[in-house]
Design a protein around this motif. Structure first.
Motif, PDB file in Angstrom:
ATOM      1  N   ARG A   1      -7.345  -5.930  -2.481  1.00 37.81           N
ATOM      2  CA  ARG A   1      -6.572  -5.239  -3.531  1.00 37.81           C
ATOM      3  C   ARG A   1      -5.751  -6.210  -4.366  1.00 37.81           C
TER       4      ARG A   1
ATOM      5  N   ALA B   1       0.833  -1.205   0.000  1.00 40.29           N
ATOM      6  CA  ALA B   1       0.000   0.000   0.000  1.00 40.29           C
ATOM      7  C   ALA B   1       0.865   1.251   0.000  1.00 40.29           C
TER       8      ALA B   1
ATOM      9  N   LYS C   1      -2.126   3.722   3.171  1.00 47.21           N
ATOM     10  CA  LYS C   1      -2.386   2.536   4.001  1.00 47.21           C
ATOM     11  C   LYS C   1      -3.828   2.395   4.466  1.00 47.21           C
ATOM     12  N   TYR C   2      -4.176   1.152   4.641  1.00 42.00           N
ATOM     13  CA  TYR C   2      -5.433   0.778   5.312  1.00 42.00           C
ATOM     14  C   TYR C   2      -5.057   0.508   6.762  1.00 42.00           C
ATOM     15  N   TRP C   3      -5.599   1.288   7.678  1.00 40.22           N
ATOM     16  CA  TRP C   3      -5.295   1.043   9.094  1.00 40.22           C
ATOM     17  C   TRP C   3      -6.532   1.385   9.915  1.00 40.22           C
TER      18      TRP C   3
ATOM     19  N   SER D   1      -0.502 -12.096   3.551  1.00 39.07           N
ATOM     20  CA  SER D   1      -1.911 -12.432   3.769  1.00 39.07           C
ATOM     21  C   SER D   1      -2.765 -11.816   2.659  1.00 39.07           C
TER      22      SER D   1
ATOM     23  N   SER E   1      -8.994 -11.084   4.551  1.00 36.46           N
ATOM     24  CA  SER E   1      -8.012 -10.115   5.052  1.00 36.46           C
ATOM     25  C   SER E   1      -8.235  -8.837   4.250  1.00 36.46           C
ATOM     26  N   GLY E   2      -8.306  -7.709   4.925  1.00 29.74           N
ATOM     27  CA  GLY E   2      -8.657  -6.456   4.251  1.00 29.74           C
ATOM     28  C   GLY E   2      -7.833  -6.207   2.995  1.00 29.74           C
ATOM     29  N   SER E   3      -6.511  -6.254   3.156  1.00 27.45           N
ATOM     30  CA  SER E   3      -5.637  -5.911   2.030  1.00 27.45           C
ATOM     31  C   SER E   3      -5.766  -6.911   0.872  1.00 27.45           C
TER      32      SER E   3
ATOM     33  N   MET F   1       0.918   6.525   9.803  1.00 27.20           N
ATOM     34  CA  MET F   1       0.234   5.319  10.291  1.00 27.20           C
ATOM     35  C   MET F   1       0.977   4.768  11.520  1.00 27.20           C
TER      36      MET F   1
ATOM     37  N   ASP G   1       5.032  -1.420   6.482  1.00 26.98           N
ATOM     38  CA  ASP G   1       3.744  -1.983   6.886  1.00 26.98           C
ATOM     39  C   ASP G   1       3.796  -2.447   8.335  1.00 26.98           C
ATOM     40  N   ALA G   2       3.011  -3.470   8.665  1.00 33.82           N
ATOM     41  CA  ALA G   2       2.976  -3.899  10.062  1.00 33.82           C
ATOM     42  C   ALA G   2       4.172  -4.803  10.350  1.00 33.82           C
TER      43      ALA G   2
ATOM     44  N   SER H   1      -1.635  -7.545  12.532  1.00 35.13           N
ATOM     45  CA  SER H   1      -2.192  -6.259  12.123  1.00 35.13           C
ATOM     46  C   SER H   1      -3.628  -6.092  12.628  1.00 35.13           C
TER      47      SER H   1
ATOM     48  N   MET I   1      -4.435  -2.868  14.756  1.00 43.08           N
ATOM     49  CA  MET I   1      -5.382  -1.873  14.240  1.00 43.08           C
ATOM     50  C   MET I   1      -6.459  -1.578  15.272  1.00 43.08           C
TER      51      MET I   1
HETATM   52  O1  PMV Z   1      -4.973  -6.881   5.487  1.00 43.37           O
HETATM   53  P1  PMV Z   1      -4.316  -6.856   6.801  1.00 43.37           P
HETATM   54  O2  PMV Z   1      -5.263  -7.126   7.909  1.00 43.37           O
HETATM   55  O3  PMV Z   1      -3.088  -7.744   6.821  1.00 43.37           O
HETATM   56  O4  PMV Z   1      -3.778  -5.351   7.057  1.00 43.37           O
HETATM   57  C1  PMV Z   1      -2.808  -4.724   6.269  1.00 43.37           C
HETATM   58  C2  PMV Z   1      -2.325  -3.501   6.910  1.00 43.37           C
HETATM   59  C3  PMV Z   1      -1.133  -2.813   6.273  1.00 43.37           C
HETATM   60  O5  PMV Z   1      -0.350  -3.714   5.525  1.00 43.37           O
HETATM   61  C4  PMV Z   1      -0.261  -2.217   7.363  1.00 43.37           C
HETATM   62  C5  PMV Z   1      -1.582  -1.651   5.391  1.00 43.37           C
HETATM   63  C6  PMV Z   1      -2.144  -2.000   4.038  1.00 43.37           C
HETATM   64  O6  PMV Z   1      -2.936  -1.204   3.537  1.00 43.37           O
HETATM   65  O7  PMV Z   1      -1.772  -3.037   3.449  1.00 43.37           O
END
Ligand code: PMV
Length: 328
Positions: free
Chosen positions: A157, A32, A35-37, A120, A152-154, A256, A296-297, A205, A209
């Motif tokens: 994408r 990202a 970022k998504y946070w 992930s 997983s959110g990311s 972030m 990132d995380a 993460s 978060m």
């Molecule tokens: O998708 P997750 O829950 O692994 O969260 C991803 C969080 C970051 O990598 C830190 C930011 C992002 O947008 O990918």
């Protein structure tokens, strides 16, 4: 039915039998730039803000095969169904399959698992694409992005190559929270991974978060920061303004991390070498080498630079691993 199951029902209908014995898929990992946070709904992984990423050439290969009992391998190593990785994977699969359907899942990550290199993201996206094939759903990328997001959110994408925007959406069921590609080819842009540590991160993460959103007063400033940075990155993509892209991605990532440091107890992924390399980057930039970073995380850095500067960057960071991006 859980809210997640209702979303699955809306998108692919009632649970049915697989149409095939076996299906294989690949999805790219993504990094990202915005970022998504933070989640506005943690069951559906609905984000507080939109985000924007760049897909990598490497990612995850996943094969799902019908079996007598659930089995799983990760990078050719057998993983016990009681391990967190397998539990999370099979619980996700339960959303789509009848109780008598069992899977043998083989996952190969080309990027390190849980080391802040976004494995992930590609992992859940590849599972959804493989399930689409196994069940013959014939769903479009938008629907697959919604389904992957629930793993997983990311991952929402990672359905696409190139630059991708994940729209926050406003609906409670998240039907408008999906990703879409942004038309922009930028082959002169390069990413390099500066690995500080490949160890599993101390806090995942999801938990980080949650804690940030619930306890960090700095988090209040985050949505506004993202909205502003998002505009700038889109402008940078349309005008191919590397300075604007790099500087915005860097300030977004650092902000972030600042929200996390304000959490109680604090979340700090950085290691001493992370800080040392940050100073190194800033010092090189002062002396005229234009490079930026994102994080990132985890403690690792991803550098952004122009192809023309590759040799200079490699000289300054002999251990840098170039990351090819995926734009087609
Ligand atoms: O998708 P997750 O829950 O692994 O969260 C991803 C969080 C970051 O990598 C830190 C930011 C992002 O947008 O990918």
């Amino acid at each position: 039915m859980s809210t997640k199951e209702q979303v699955v029902y809306k998108l692919v209908g009632p649970k049915a039998s697989p149409k095939k014995e076996k299906a294989t898929a690949f999805c790219p990992a993504n990094i990202a730039l915005i970022k998504y946070w933070g989640k506005r709904n943690s069951e559906l992984n609905l984000p507080v803000t939109s985000s924007l990423s760049l897909s990598l050439a490497k990612g995850t290969h996943t094969t799902i095969q019908l079996a007598d009992e659930d089995r799983c391998t990760l990078n050719e190593k057998v993983i016990s169904p009681s391990e967190p990785f397998a539990k999370r994977l099979f619980t996700f699969c339960d959303l789509f399959r009848t109780p008598d359907t069992k899977f043998a899942i083989n996952t190969t990550n080309e990027v390190p698992t849980a080391a802040g290199l976004a494995s992930s993201s590609s992992g859940f996206a590849a599972v959804v694409v493989a399930l689409n094939e196994l069940y013959g759903w014939q769903k479009d990328p938008k629907a697959l992005s919604i389904l992957a997001r629930m793993g997983s959110g990311s991952a929402s994408r990672s359905i696409y190559s190139g630059f991708v925007e994940w729209h926050r959406g406003n609906q409670d069921d998240g039907m408008d929270s999906f990703s879409e590609p942004i038309a922009c080819l930028w082959p002169e842009l390069e990413l390099g991974a500066l690995m500080i540590s490949e160890k599993q991160k101390p806090i995942d993460s999801r938990e980080a978060m949650k804690r940030t959103k619930e306890t960090s007063t700095l988090y209040r400033a985050w949505p506004e920061k993202v909205a502003h940075d998002m505009q700038l990155v889109k402008q940078a993509l349309s005008t191919k303004d590397f300075t604007l892209l790099g500087s915005t991605a860097e300030t977004n990532a650092l902000s972030m991390h600042a929200t996390m440091m304000g959490a109680i107890p604090p979340v700090l992924y950085w290691l001493p070498d992370t800080v040392r390399e940050l100073h190194h980057i800033w010092q090189l930039r002062k002396s005229g080498l234009e490079l930026y970073c994102t994080m990132d995380a985890g403690p690792n850095l991803k550098l952004l630079y122009k192809t023309a500067d590759r040799a200079a960057v490699q000289q300054a960071f002999p251990h840098i691993a170039p990351i090819s991006t995926r734009s087609t």
